[in-house]
Write a protein that holds these residues in place. Structure first.
Motif, PDB file in Angstrom:
ATOM      1  N   VAL A   7       5.552 -37.797  58.876  1.00 18.16           N
ATOM      2  CA  VAL A   7       5.816 -37.302  60.233  1.00 18.16           C
ATOM      3  C   VAL A   7       6.185 -35.827  60.159  1.00 18.16           C
ATOM      4  O   VAL A   7       7.257 -35.472  59.662  1.00 18.16           O
ATOM      5  CB  VAL A   7       6.962 -38.102  60.899  1.00 18.16           C
ATOM      6  CG1 VAL A   7       7.185 -37.624  62.334  1.00 18.16           C
ATOM      7  CG2 VAL A   7       6.678 -39.592  60.857  1.00 18.16           C
ATOM      8  N   PHE A  31       1.230 -37.420  60.933  1.00 21.01           N
ATOM      9  CA  PHE A  31       1.452 -37.366  62.384  1.00 21.01           C
ATOM     10  C   PHE A  31       2.136 -36.050  62.748  1.00 21.01           C
ATOM     11  O   PHE A  31       3.165 -35.709  62.169  1.00 21.01           O
ATOM     12  CB  PHE A  31       2.321 -38.543  62.838  1.00 21.01           C
ATOM     13  CG  PHE A  31       1.650 -39.870  62.621  1.00 21.01           C
ATOM     14  CD1 PHE A  31       0.882 -40.451  63.624  1.00 21.01           C
ATOM     15  CD2 PHE A  31       1.753 -40.527  61.404  1.00 21.01           C
ATOM     16  CE1 PHE A  31       0.231 -41.658  63.426  1.00 21.01           C
ATOM     17  CE2 PHE A  31       1.111 -41.742  61.186  1.00 21.01           C
ATOM     18  CZ  PHE A  31       0.347 -42.315  62.202  1.00 21.01           C
ATOM     19  N   GLU A  32       1.565 -35.334  63.700  1.00 19.49           N
ATOM     20  CA  GLU A  32       2.117 -34.038  64.100  1.00 19.49           C
ATOM     21  C   GLU A  32       2.145 -33.963  65.625  1.00 19.49           C
ATOM     22  O   GLU A  32       1.148 -34.262  66.293  1.00 19.49           O
ATOM     23  CB  GLU A  32       1.256 -32.911  63.505  1.00 19.49           C
ATOM     24  CG  GLU A  32       1.459 -31.534  64.103  1.00 19.49           C
ATOM     25  CD  GLU A  32       2.899 -31.009  64.021  1.00 19.49           C
ATOM     26  OE1 GLU A  32       3.485 -31.018  62.924  1.00 19.49           O
ATOM     27  OE2 GLU A  32       3.434 -30.596  65.080  1.00 19.49           O
ATOM     28  N   GLY A  39       3.731 -26.299  61.191  1.00 12.55           N
ATOM     29  CA  GLY A  39       5.150 -26.111  61.528  1.00 12.55           C
ATOM     30  C   GLY A  39       5.572 -24.652  61.567  1.00 12.55           C
ATOM     31  O   GLY A  39       4.878 -23.806  62.133  1.00 12.55           O
ATOM     32  N   LEU A  40       6.708 -24.382  60.944  1.00 13.18           N
ATOM     33  CA  LEU A  40       7.291 -23.038  61.033  1.00 13.18           C
ATOM     34  C   LEU A  40       6.487 -21.986  60.278  1.00 13.18           C
ATOM     35  O   LEU A  40       6.716 -20.797  60.464  1.00 13.18           O
ATOM     36  CB  LEU A  40       8.729 -23.053  60.501  1.00 13.18           C
ATOM     37  CG  LEU A  40       9.770 -23.651  61.453  1.00 13.18           C
ATOM     38  CD1 LEU A  40      11.093 -23.869  60.728  1.00 13.18           C
ATOM     39  CD2 LEU A  40       9.979 -22.741  62.655  1.00 13.18           C
ATOM     40  N   VAL A  45       7.564 -18.023  60.734  1.00 14.68           N
ATOM     41  CA  VAL A  45       7.367 -16.863  59.845  1.00 14.68           C
ATOM     42  C   VAL A  45       6.871 -15.670  60.667  1.00 14.68           C
ATOM     43  O   VAL A  45       6.012 -15.813  61.535  1.00 14.68           O
ATOM     44  CB  VAL A  45       6.347 -17.235  58.734  1.00 14.68           C
ATOM     45  CG1 VAL A  45       5.937 -16.014  57.944  1.00 14.68           C
ATOM     46  CG2 VAL A  45       6.926 -18.312  57.824  1.00 14.68           C
ATOM     47  N   ASP A 154      14.246 -10.323  61.144  1.00 17.37           N
ATOM     48  CA  ASP A 154      12.863 -10.449  61.657  1.00 17.37           C
ATOM     49  C   ASP A 154      12.822 -10.060  63.134  1.00 17.37           C
ATOM     50  O   ASP A 154      11.960  -9.297  63.573  1.00 17.37           O
ATOM     51  CB  ASP A 154      12.367 -11.910  61.576  1.00 17.37           C
ATOM     52  CG  ASP A 154      11.897 -12.315  60.187  1.00 17.37           C
ATOM     53  OD1 ASP A 154      11.742 -11.435  59.317  1.00 17.37           O
ATOM     54  OD2 ASP A 154      11.676 -13.528  59.974  1.00 17.37           O
ATOM     55  N   ILE A 361      10.573 -21.525  52.200  1.00 11.16           N
ATOM     56  CA  ILE A 361       9.449 -22.432  51.949  1.00 11.16           C
ATOM     57  C   ILE A 361       9.469 -22.904  50.490  1.00 11.16           C
ATOM     58  O   ILE A 361       9.225 -24.085  50.208  1.00 11.16           O
ATOM     59  CB  ILE A 361       8.116 -21.741  52.307  1.00 11.16           C
ATOM     60  CG1 ILE A 361       8.083 -21.473  53.819  1.00 11.16           C
ATOM     61  CG2 ILE A 361       6.923 -22.597  51.876  1.00 11.16           C
ATOM     62  CD1 ILE A 361       6.972 -20.559  54.278  1.00 11.16           C
ATOM     63  N   THR A 364      12.035 -25.577  50.051  1.00  8.35           N
ATOM     64  CA  THR A 364      11.560 -26.779  50.760  1.00  8.35           C
ATOM     65  C   THR A 364      10.486 -27.467  49.918  1.00  8.35           C
ATOM     66  O   THR A 364      10.437 -28.695  49.822  1.00  8.35           O
ATOM     67  CB  THR A 364      10.991 -26.384  52.150  1.00  8.35           C
ATOM     68  OG1 THR A 364      12.025 -25.733  52.890  1.00  8.35           O
ATOM     69  CG2 THR A 364      10.507 -27.596  52.924  1.00  8.35           C
TER      70      THR A 364
HETATM   71  C1  LIG Z   1      12.303 -18.280  62.482  1.00 10.26           C
HETATM   72  C2  LIG Z   1      12.097 -18.707  61.054  1.00 10.26           C
HETATM   73  C3  LIG Z   1      11.465 -17.841  60.162  1.00 10.26           C
HETATM   74  C4  LIG Z   1      11.292 -18.223  58.829  1.00 10.26           C
HETATM   75  N1  LIG Z   1      10.688 -17.348  57.978  1.00 10.26           N
HETATM   76  C5  LIG Z   1      10.519 -17.702  56.682  1.00 10.26           C
HETATM   77  C6  LIG Z   1       9.901 -16.792  55.773  1.00 10.26           C
HETATM   78  O1  LIG Z   1       9.506 -15.677  56.141  1.00 10.26           O
HETATM   79  N2  LIG Z   1       9.750 -17.211  54.478  1.00 10.26           N
HETATM   80  C7  LIG Z   1      10.157 -18.439  54.042  1.00 10.26           C
HETATM   81  O2  LIG Z   1       9.976 -18.764  52.860  1.00 10.26           O
HETATM   82  N3  LIG Z   1      10.771 -19.313  54.892  1.00 10.26           N
HETATM   83  C8  LIG Z   1      10.956 -18.966  56.184  1.00 10.26           C
HETATM   84  N4  LIG Z   1      11.581 -19.837  57.042  1.00 10.26           N
HETATM   85  C9  LIG Z   1      12.010 -21.151  56.518  1.00 10.26           C
HETATM   86  C10 LIG Z   1      10.848 -22.159  56.509  1.00 10.26           C
HETATM   87  O3  LIG Z   1      10.128 -22.051  57.699  1.00 10.26           O
HETATM   88  C11 LIG Z   1      11.400 -23.595  56.299  1.00 10.26           C
HETATM   89  O4  LIG Z   1      11.965 -23.644  55.002  1.00 10.26           O
HETATM   90  C12 LIG Z   1      10.341 -24.692  56.409  1.00 10.26           C
HETATM   91  O5  LIG Z   1       9.440 -24.472  57.457  1.00 10.26           O
HETATM   92  C13 LIG Z   1      10.987 -26.081  56.617  1.00 10.26           C
HETATM   93  O6  LIG Z   1       9.946 -27.022  56.566  1.00 10.26           O
HETATM   94  P1  LIG Z   1       9.933 -28.425  57.345  1.00 10.26           P
HETATM   95  O7  LIG Z   1       8.603 -29.018  57.032  1.00 10.26           O
HETATM   96  O8  LIG Z   1      11.158 -29.172  57.011  1.00 10.26           O
HETATM   97  O9  LIG Z   1      10.036 -28.080  58.910  1.00 10.26           O
HETATM   98  P2  LIG Z   1       9.003 -27.424  59.929  1.00 10.26           P
HETATM   99  O10 LIG Z   1       8.277 -26.277  59.307  1.00 10.26           O
HETATM  100  O11 LIG Z   1       9.780 -27.143  61.154  1.00 10.26           O
HETATM  101  O12 LIG Z   1       7.924 -28.572  60.250  1.00 10.26           O
HETATM  102  C14 LIG Z   1       8.237 -29.680  61.055  1.00 10.26           C
HETATM  103  C15 LIG Z   1       6.983 -30.153  61.794  1.00 10.26           C
HETATM  104  O13 LIG Z   1       7.278 -31.413  62.425  1.00 10.26           O
HETATM  105  C16 LIG Z   1       6.690 -31.444  63.725  1.00 10.26           C
HETATM  106  N5  LIG Z   1       7.413 -32.420  64.559  1.00 10.26           N
HETATM  107  C17 LIG Z   1       8.632 -32.285  65.137  1.00 10.26           C
HETATM  108  N6  LIG Z   1       8.978 -33.415  65.790  1.00 10.26           N
HETATM  109  C18 LIG Z   1       7.960 -34.289  65.633  1.00 10.26           C
HETATM  110  C19 LIG Z   1       7.723 -35.619  66.074  1.00 10.26           C
HETATM  111  N7  LIG Z   1       8.633 -36.293  66.796  1.00 10.26           N
HETATM  112  N8  LIG Z   1       6.545 -36.211  65.755  1.00 10.26           N
HETATM  113  C20 LIG Z   1       5.613 -35.554  65.020  1.00 10.26           C
HETATM  114  N9  LIG Z   1       5.805 -34.284  64.550  1.00 10.26           N
HETATM  115  C21 LIG Z   1       6.960 -33.663  64.855  1.00 10.26           C
HETATM  116  C22 LIG Z   1       6.842 -29.999  64.201  1.00 10.26           C
HETATM  117  O14 LIG Z   1       5.939 -29.712  65.265  1.00 10.26           O
HETATM  118  C23 LIG Z   1       6.531 -29.225  62.909  1.00 10.26           C
HETATM  119  O15 LIG Z   1       5.143 -28.988  62.804  1.00 10.26           O
HETATM  120  C24 LIG Z   1      11.759 -19.481  58.375  1.00 10.26           C
HETATM  121  C25 LIG Z   1      12.406 -20.331  59.274  1.00 10.26           C
HETATM  122  C26 LIG Z   1      12.579 -19.953  60.602  1.00 10.26           C
HETATM  123  C27 LIG Z   1      13.288 -20.874  61.553  1.00 10.26           C
END
Ligand SMILES: Cc1cc2nc3c(=O)[nH]c(=O)nc-3n(C[C@H](O)[C@H](O)[C@H](O)COP(=O)(O)OP(=O)(O)OC[C@H]3O[C@@H](n4cnc5c(N)ncnc54)[C@H](O)[C@@H]3O)c2cc1C
Length: 435
Positions: A7, A31-32, A39-40, A45, A154, A361, A364
């Motif tokens: 998810v 599922f997205e 995502g982020l 980014v 940023d 990233i 993560t």
């Molecule tokens: C503003 C910002 C800038 C950043 N810049 C950097 C950078 O320059 N370099 C770097 O290394 N890291 C950066 N980061 C950190 C990086 O983005 C995170 O470490 C990483 O994205 C976390 O991954 P994740 O998969 O847990 O979450 P996310 O990337 O948030 O992915 C979660 C996904 O789940 C989906 N989702 C949510 N709810 C549901 C649901 N109910 N059903 C289905 N899908 C769902 C969302 O749409 C999203 O696509 C940044 C973070 C932020 C907030």
């Protein structure tokens, strides 16, 4: 073959899948909620850091596996339930990130001129849910950013840079147009602790310091703070050297400041308009070199727009509690042990939902790899177990990976006329109409 549901298609989701598929032949359904993946890395980014998004190429390779299927435009908890997933898959990995922002319980924080950095970043990155954000950069001179991590820098860079420099990025045209009309003159970045405790990294700081036509104001009491915090680590020392050097841009049209040891105590406005922020001055707690406590003193800064960059929070999905999962509200994470969701065999948490919303990233990715390993070990133990249901879910509005590739192709095509890598669709209907 075992069936795995994931998810969320951010780094946590994709890196977990990458690891699982490397170690075991399984079928994976991703599922997205949005019709578009990543995502982020797509919506967080900064647009002028395209190299950070290179991980998307790796994710696309993963999606090329014959054992992978994408269900975009499908929100778990709404279009498909948590219990459906648990019944139809041997393992379910929740990796849906931390989509809400932490708020501030301070008078005036509900004024329209107070927005979250996450919303602002989503707006300039074309995230559909953030397009209704109300602020007027053409009537804004002073911006205060509360918090001083890399996201704060940023936001400051986007506000301070010449908009022409952003034209070759994938920032959507509406954001470039608003930034072109911007009347922002000054950006204050304000942290509650001292410069040595600040969260931004040297790389992001240097970028702002060398930005032409942008000047950093001298930092008040910088040497004293540095002396107080000694001995410094290597990275801290390098950061402080850069701060002491500051920036020299005699023809600067815009300035920025790094203000330390201040916490907002009131957002003041007239009617709906934000006009200033009152800050309580902090001091180091007795005997501490990093913890702070408030003093009786305060300062007030003129502010037309306040951007809160103080962290994020995951939300509990409907049906999780009923399935026996515990969501830890104050930490904003799903209770788990090494990724295994407590009390529900076969359910896993990964990414910011597992660790809390910290880390980049790369961190993560490392964490997602370890969750992937746990999933594989678990699957080995349930290899021949029959599922209550193992049906393909009937989701007529789902966007497939090939659909996404078509959206991707059209975005890249739209970008060509602007001389940029892509022009994103910024609403869900526009994304779906492209198909
Ligand atoms: C503003 C910002 C800038 C950043 N810049 C950097 C950078 O320059 N370099 C770097 O290394 N890291 C950066 N980061 C950190 C990086 O983005 C995170 O470490 C990483 O994205 C976390 O991954 P994740 O998969 O847990 O979450 P996310 O990337 O948030 O992915 C979660 C996904 O789940 C989906 N989702 C949510 N709810 C549901 C649901 N109910 N059903 C289905 N899908 C769902 C969302 O749409 C999203 O696509 C940044 C973070 C932020 C907030």
């Amino acid at each position: 073959m075992n069936r795995v549901a994931v998810v969320g298609s951010g780094p946590a989701g994709f890196y977990t899948i990458l690891r699982i598929l490397k170690k075991r032949a399984v079928h994976v359904d991703l599922f997205e909620a949005l019709p578009v993946p990543y995502g982020l890395t797509r919506f967080g980014v900064a647009p002028d850091h395209p190299e950070v998004r290179n991980c998307q190429e790796r994710f696309a390779e993963v999606a090329g596996s014959p054992h992978f299927r994408f269900y975009g435009n499908t929100t778990v908890g709404k279009d498909v339930s948590v219990s459906q997933l648990l019944q139809n898959y041997h393992a379910v990995v929740f990796a849906y990130g931390a989509e809400t922002s932490r708020g501030l319980n301070v008078p005036g924080s509900q004024l329209p001129g107070v927005i979250s950095a996450r919303d602002f970043v989503g707006w300039y990155n074309g995230e559909p849910a953030k397009q209704g954000l109300k602020f007027t950069l053409d009537r804004t001179e002073d911006v205060s950013i509360v918090g001083n991590g890399n996201v704060a820098l940023d936001v400051a860079r986007v506000l301070l840079r010449q908009p022409d420099d952003l034209r070759s990025t994938d920032m959507p045209e509406h954001a470039i147009a608003a930034l072109t009309k911007s009347t922002v003159k000054k950006v204050h970045i304000v942290g509650r602790r001292g410069p040595v405790q600040s969260a931004f990294t040297t790389k992001e700081l240097r970028e702002l310091l060398v930005e032409p036509q942008v000047q950093l104001d001298p930092i008040v009491n910088l040497t004293e703070y540095i002396e107080l915090a000694k001995p410094l680590g290597r990275a801290e020392k390098r950061k402080m050297e850069l701060l002491l050097k500051g920036s020299t841009s005699p023809s600067a049209q815009r300035t920025w400041s790094l203000d330390f040891m201040q916490s907002p105590s009131e957002f003041k406005g007239e009617g709906d308009l934000l006009q200033s922020i009152e800050w309580t001055i902090n001091t180091f707690a007795p005997g501490s070199k990093s913890d702070v406590v408030p003093t009786e003193k305060s300062v007030t800064t003129p502010t037309d727009l306040a951007v809160l960059s103080i962290g994020y929070k995951s939300v509990e999905l409907p049906g999780m509690k009923e399935a026996g999962m515990t969501f830890i509200k104050d930490k904003g994470i799903l209770e788990n042990h090494r990724g295994h969701v407590t009390g529900v065999p076969g359910a896993f948490a990964a990414g910011w939902l597992k660790t809390g919303p910290t880390g980049v990233i790369a961190s993560t990715m490392m964490d997602a790899f370890s969750v992937g390993d746990e999933v594989v070990s678990y699957l080995e133990s349930v290899a021949n177990t029959k599922l209550p249901g193992a049906d393909d879910l009937d989701l007529p509005y789902a966007v497939s990976w090939n659909d996404w590739l078509e959206i991707d192709r059209q975005e890249i095509d739209r970008g060509k006329s602007y001389g940029k890598p892509r022009e994103k669709f910024v609403s869900v209907p526009d994304m779906l109409n492209a198909l």
